[in-house]
Scaffold this motif. Structure first.
Motif, PDB file in Angstrom:
ATOM      1  N   TYR A   1      -0.422 -12.800   3.270  1.00 13.69           N
ATOM      2  CA  TYR A   1      -0.218 -12.377   1.878  1.00 13.69           C
ATOM      3  C   TYR A   1       0.305 -10.943   1.794  1.00 13.69           C
ATOM      4  CZ  TYR A   1      -2.883 -16.601   1.204  1.00 13.69           C
ATOM      5  OH  TYR A   1      -3.291 -17.910   1.250  1.00 13.69           O
ATOM      6  N   LEU A   2       0.850 -10.438   2.915  1.00 13.98           N
ATOM      7  CA  LEU A   2       1.393  -9.086   2.945  1.00 13.98           C
ATOM      8  C   LEU A   2       2.911  -9.137   3.086  1.00 13.98           C
ATOM      9  CD1 LEU A   2      -1.060  -7.293   5.427  1.00 13.98           C
ATOM     10  CD2 LEU A   2      -1.027  -7.113   2.932  1.00 13.98           C
ATOM     11  N   PRO A   3       3.643  -8.230   2.423  1.00 13.76           N
ATOM     12  CA  PRO A   3       5.093  -8.164   2.610  1.00 13.76           C
ATOM     13  C   PRO A   3       5.437  -7.548   3.960  1.00 13.76           C
ATOM     14  CG  PRO A   3       4.375  -6.420   1.144  1.00 13.76           C
ATOM     15  CD  PRO A   3       3.161  -7.273   1.411  1.00 13.76           C
ATOM     16  N   ALA A   4       6.644  -7.824   4.429  1.00 15.75           N
ATOM     17  CA  ALA A   4       7.053  -7.367   5.755  1.00 15.75           C
ATOM     18  C   ALA A   4       7.000  -5.854   5.885  1.00 15.75           C
ATOM     19  CB  ALA A   4       8.462  -7.876   6.053  1.00 15.75           C
ATOM     20  N   ASP A   5       7.400  -5.128   4.852  1.00 17.38           N
ATOM     21  CA  ASP A   5       7.422  -3.670   4.940  1.00 17.38           C
ATOM     22  C   ASP A   5       6.018  -3.090   5.007  1.00 17.38           C
ATOM     23  OD1 ASP A   5       7.899  -4.891   2.314  1.00 17.38           O
ATOM     24  OD2 ASP A   5       7.511  -2.917   1.505  1.00 17.38           O
ATOM     25  N   ARG A   6       5.048  -3.774   4.421  1.00 15.06           N
ATOM     26  CA  ARG A   6       3.653  -3.324   4.528  1.00 15.06           C
ATOM     27  C   ARG A   6       3.122  -3.610   5.930  1.00 15.06           C
ATOM     28  NH1 ARG A   6      -0.028   0.005   4.545  1.00 15.06           N
ATOM     29  NH2 ARG A   6      -2.154  -0.672   4.160  1.00 15.06           N
ATOM     30  N   ILE A   7       3.464  -4.776   6.489  1.00 15.49           N
ATOM     31  CA  ILE A   7       3.050  -5.113   7.850  1.00 15.49           C
ATOM     32  C   ILE A   7       3.609  -4.086   8.831  1.00 15.49           C
ATOM     33  CG2 ILE A   7       3.270  -6.835   9.701  1.00 15.49           C
ATOM     34  CD1 ILE A   7       3.323  -8.990   7.512  1.00 15.49           C
ATOM     35  N   ALA A   8       4.801  -3.581   8.522  1.00 20.44           N
ATOM     36  CA  ALA A   8       5.441  -2.594   9.393  1.00 20.44           C
ATOM     37  C   ALA A   8       4.792  -1.223   9.300  1.00 20.44           C
ATOM     38  CB  ALA A   8       6.922  -2.489   9.045  1.00 20.44           C
ATOM     39  N   GLY A   9       3.861  -1.051   8.355  1.00 18.09           N
ATOM     40  CA  GLY A   9       3.115   0.204   8.292  1.00 18.09           C
ATOM     41  C   GLY A   9       3.363   1.064   7.079  1.00 18.09           C
ATOM     42  N   ARG A  10       4.160   0.569   6.120  1.00 17.12           N
ATOM     43  CA  ARG A  10       4.360   1.355   4.908  1.00 17.12           C
ATOM     44  C   ARG A  10       3.037   1.529   4.173  1.00 17.12           C
ATOM     45  NH1 ARG A  10       4.193  -0.469   0.270  1.00 17.12           N
ATOM     46  NH2 ARG A  10       4.841  -2.602   0.719  1.00 17.12           N
ATOM     47  N   PRO A  11       2.790   2.702   3.572  1.00 10.50           N
ATOM     48  CA  PRO A  11       1.545   2.886   2.804  1.00 10.50           C
ATOM     49  C   PRO A  11       1.406   1.855   1.685  1.00 10.50           C
ATOM     50  CG  PRO A  11       2.637   4.992   3.164  1.00 10.50           C
ATOM     51  CD  PRO A  11       3.599   3.930   3.629  1.00 10.50           C
ATOM     52  N   ALA A  12       0.183   1.473   1.400  1.00 14.31           N
ATOM     53  CA  ALA A  12      -0.092   0.463   0.376  1.00 14.31           C
ATOM     54  C   ALA A  12       0.268   0.978  -1.006  1.00 14.31           C
ATOM     55  CB  ALA A  12      -1.563   0.068   0.414  1.00 14.31           C
ATOM     56  N   THR A  13       0.774   0.077  -1.853  1.00 14.49           N
ATOM     57  CA  THR A  13       1.098   0.388  -3.238  1.00 14.49           C
ATOM     58  C   THR A  13       0.599  -0.743  -4.131  1.00 14.49           C
ATOM     59  OG1 THR A  13       3.256  -0.737  -3.250  1.00 14.49           O
ATOM     60  CG2 THR A  13       3.215   1.562  -2.486  1.00 14.49           C
ATOM     61  N   ALA A  14       0.650  -0.514  -5.436  1.00 12.98           N
ATOM     62  CA  ALA A  14       0.252  -1.547  -6.396  1.00 12.98           C
ATOM     63  C   ALA A  14       1.130  -2.783  -6.265  1.00 12.98           C
ATOM     64  CB  ALA A  14       0.328  -0.983  -7.815  1.00 12.98           C
ATOM     65  N   SER A  15       2.375  -2.586  -5.888  1.00 13.24           N
ATOM     66  CA  SER A  15       3.302  -3.703  -5.743  1.00 13.24           C
ATOM     67  C   SER A  15       2.834  -4.706  -4.696  1.00 13.24           C
ATOM     68  CB  SER A  15       4.693  -3.168  -5.380  1.00 13.24           C
ATOM     69  OG  SER A  15       5.617  -4.222  -5.224  1.00 13.24           O
ATOM     70  N   ASP A  16       2.073  -4.248  -3.692  1.00 18.25           N
ATOM     71  CA  ASP A  16       1.583  -5.154  -2.650  1.00 18.25           C
ATOM     72  C   ASP A  16       0.596  -6.172  -3.216  1.00 18.25           C
ATOM     73  OD1 ASP A  16       3.086  -3.651  -0.873  1.00 18.25           O
ATOM     74  OD2 ASP A  16       1.398  -2.374  -0.313  1.00 18.25           O
ATOM     75  N   ASP A  17      -0.259  -5.739  -4.135  1.00 16.67           N
ATOM     76  CA  ASP A  17      -1.187  -6.672  -4.786  1.00 16.67           C
ATOM     77  C   ASP A  17      -0.416  -7.724  -5.571  1.00 16.67           C
ATOM     78  OD1 ASP A  17      -3.469  -5.452  -3.808  1.00 16.67           O
ATOM     79  OD2 ASP A  17      -3.874  -4.304  -5.629  1.00 16.67           O
ATOM     80  N   LEU A  18       0.693  -7.314  -6.196  1.00 20.91           N
ATOM     81  CA  LEU A  18       1.495  -8.238  -6.998  1.00 20.91           C
ATOM     82  C   LEU A  18       2.267  -9.199  -6.090  1.00 20.91           C
ATOM     83  CD1 LEU A  18       2.812  -5.662  -9.611  1.00 20.91           C
ATOM     84  CD2 LEU A  18       0.708  -7.025  -9.676  1.00 20.91           C
ATOM     85  N   TYR A  19       2.742  -8.686  -4.945  1.00 19.77           N
ATOM     86  CA  TYR A  19       3.383  -9.553  -3.954  1.00 19.77           C
ATOM     87  C   TYR A  19       2.391 -10.640  -3.516  1.00 19.77           C
ATOM     88  CZ  TYR A  19       5.290 -11.123   0.539  1.00 19.77           C
ATOM     89  OH  TYR A  19       5.743 -11.896   1.577  1.00 19.77           O
ATOM     90  N   ALA A  20       1.174 -10.224  -3.172  1.00 19.29           N
ATOM     91  CA  ALA A  20       0.159 -11.178  -2.727  1.00 19.29           C
ATOM     92  C   ALA A  20      -0.135 -12.216  -3.799  1.00 19.29           C
ATOM     93  CB  ALA A  20      -1.121 -10.434  -2.348  1.00 19.29           C
ATOM     94  N   LEU A  21      -0.169 -11.786  -5.049  1.00 17.10           N
ATOM     95  CA  LEU A  21      -0.425 -12.728  -6.140  1.00 17.10           C
ATOM     96  C   LEU A  21       0.726 -13.725  -6.267  1.00 17.10           C
ATOM     97  CD1 LEU A  21      -2.261 -13.611  -8.423  1.00 17.10           C
ATOM     98  CD2 LEU A  21      -1.148 -11.921  -9.901  1.00 17.10           C
ATOM     99  N   GLY A  22       1.942 -13.280  -6.017  1.00 16.62           N
ATOM    100  CA  GLY A  22       3.074 -14.203  -6.008  1.00 16.62           C
ATOM    101  C   GLY A  22       2.928 -15.254  -4.923  1.00 16.62           C
ATOM    102  N   VAL A  23       2.465 -14.842  -3.735  1.00 14.80           N
ATOM    103  CA  VAL A  23       2.245 -15.786  -2.636  1.00 14.80           C
ATOM    104  C   VAL A  23       1.153 -16.789  -3.015  1.00 14.80           C
ATOM    105  CG1 VAL A  23       1.614 -16.027  -0.205  1.00 14.80           C
ATOM    106  CG2 VAL A  23       2.989 -14.075  -0.942  1.00 14.80           C
ATOM    107  N   VAL A  24       0.100 -16.300  -3.668  1.00 13.66           N
ATOM    108  CA  VAL A  24      -0.985 -17.180  -4.129  1.00 13.66           C
ATOM    109  C   VAL A  24      -0.439 -18.203  -5.111  1.00 13.66           C
ATOM    110  CG1 VAL A  24      -3.094 -17.259  -5.513  1.00 13.66           C
ATOM    111  CG2 VAL A  24      -2.843 -15.523  -3.743  1.00 13.66           C
ATOM    112  N   ALA A  25       0.394 -17.758  -6.053  1.00 14.58           N
ATOM    113  CA  ALA A  25       0.966 -18.670  -7.046  1.00 14.58           C
ATOM    114  C   ALA A  25       1.856 -19.714  -6.384  1.00 14.58           C
ATOM    115  CB  ALA A  25       1.759 -17.871  -8.079  1.00 14.58           C
ATOM    116  N   TYR A  26       2.657 -19.302  -5.413  1.00 13.10           N
ATOM    117  CA  TYR A  26       3.512 -20.238  -4.666  1.00 13.10           C
ATOM    118  C   TYR A  26       2.644 -21.320  -4.021  1.00 13.10           C
ATOM    119  CZ  TYR A  26       6.964 -21.834  -1.184  1.00 13.10           C
ATOM    120  OH  TYR A  26       7.805 -22.591  -0.403  1.00 13.10           O
ATOM    121  N   GLU A  27       1.563 -20.902  -3.396  1.00  8.21           N
ATOM    122  CA  GLU A  27       0.659 -21.836  -2.731  1.00  8.21           C
ATOM    123  C   GLU A  27       0.012 -22.792  -3.720  1.00  8.21           C
ATOM    124  OE1 GLU A  27      -3.236 -21.479   0.230  1.00  8.21           O
ATOM    125  OE2 GLU A  27      -1.820 -19.810   0.050  1.00  8.21           O
TER     126      GLU A  27
END
Length: 299
Positions: free
Chosen positions: A175-201
């Protein structure tokens, strides 16, 4: 019969509701207020690890800081025989992970309603400086009346999180975007990305990235090897589909920057009713033409 363990002279522990990486969650009973609670108790093996104890304390502070109807409430914290614990609101419903495990895609309108609730909670959390960092189906719990609440701020980041924690990648990789996995600092957008993955599922009854091997999973996320939502659920309206796809975009510049922004795109545009004045004007024009035609005929 063995006597039940009581924490702080108040919280009676009953069965186990679940186990995580650093703690177990018990079904509990608050003897003082006479109500059910959930008690999250740190494992004995984890209590001696300073980093784990800090994360546990951060969870309690972060969840308590976000006072919102769609966030599981924190009632109390304490230490029992050297083991920290958190007393939480006890929800009788299942998690979204439980529902998805039963099979079959969820109705689009149900998913839309879940997204509204979670986005409201995330908007409140982000406004207080708290990032959840582990949005996934297991952390979305259903209430008695069908709404949802987000739980488990165990890897949350807040303004007072220790710097030793903020520079590391926490969360569930799927549930993490590639740029976050690569070590970018966490942002609010990451929570929204994860929610998009949840919705897809939820909409497709399949994981967006089903790879079990972590290296293969990271590669798939990095390459955005994803079956389009439109191919799996052609019945979904364009607004919901576009919201999920934008939230999951591999390009961080295209993702949503805030929960409010994502919420604004969630519903299809309302059909604009025809203005009464325009209808009356058209009717008057038709009447005038009819009268003029009648006069020409008489003449």
């Amino acid at each position: 019969m063995q006597a039940r363990q009581v924490l702080g002279g108040r919280y009676e522990l009953r069965g186990i509701l679940g186990r995580g990486g650093m703690a177990e969650v018990h079904d509990g009973w608050d003897r003082r207020l006479g109500r059910p609670v959930a008690v999250k108790l740190l494992y004995p093996t984890a209590e001696a690890q300073p980093d784990t104890r800090r994360r546990f304390a951060t969870e309690a502070r972060a969840a308590a800081l976000v006072n919102h109807p769609h966030v599981v409430a924190v009632h109390d914290t304490g230490v029992h025989e050297g083991r920290p614990y958190i007393v939480l609101e006890r929800l009788p419903g299942a998690s979204m992970a439980d529902v998805l495990a039963r099979g079959g895609p969820m109705p689009a309108e149900h998913v839309r309603a879940i997204l509204r609730d979670v986005l409201a909670a995330l908007g409140a959390a982000h406004a207080t400086g708290v990032l959840h960092r582990d949005i996934k189906p297991a952390n979305i719990l259903f209430t008695t009346f069908g709404g949802v609440k987000i739980a488990d701020f165990g890897v949350a980041k807040s303004a007072d999180s220790p710097h030793t924690l903020t520079n590391r990648v926490f969360g569930t990789m799927a549930y993490l975007p590639a740029d976050r996995i690569a070590g970018r600092p966490a942002t609010a957008s990451d929570d929204l990305y994860a929610l998009g993955v949840v919705a897809y599922e939820a909409l497709t009854a399949r994981r967006a990235y089903p790879q079990e091997n972590l290296a293969a999973l990271a590669d798939a996320i990095g390459a955005a090897r994803l079956t389009p939502l439109s191919a799996l659920r052609p019945d979904i309206d364009p607004a919901l589909r576009a919201t999920v796809e934008r939230a999951m975009s591999p390009d961080p510049r295209w993702r949503f920057g805030s929960a409010a922004q994502m919420r604004a795109c969630l519903d299809p545009p309302a059909k604009r009713p025809r203005r009464a004045g325009g209808v009356l004007a058209a009717a008057a024009a038709l009447l005038a033409v009819a009268v003029l035609a009648a006069l020409v005929v008489v003449a």
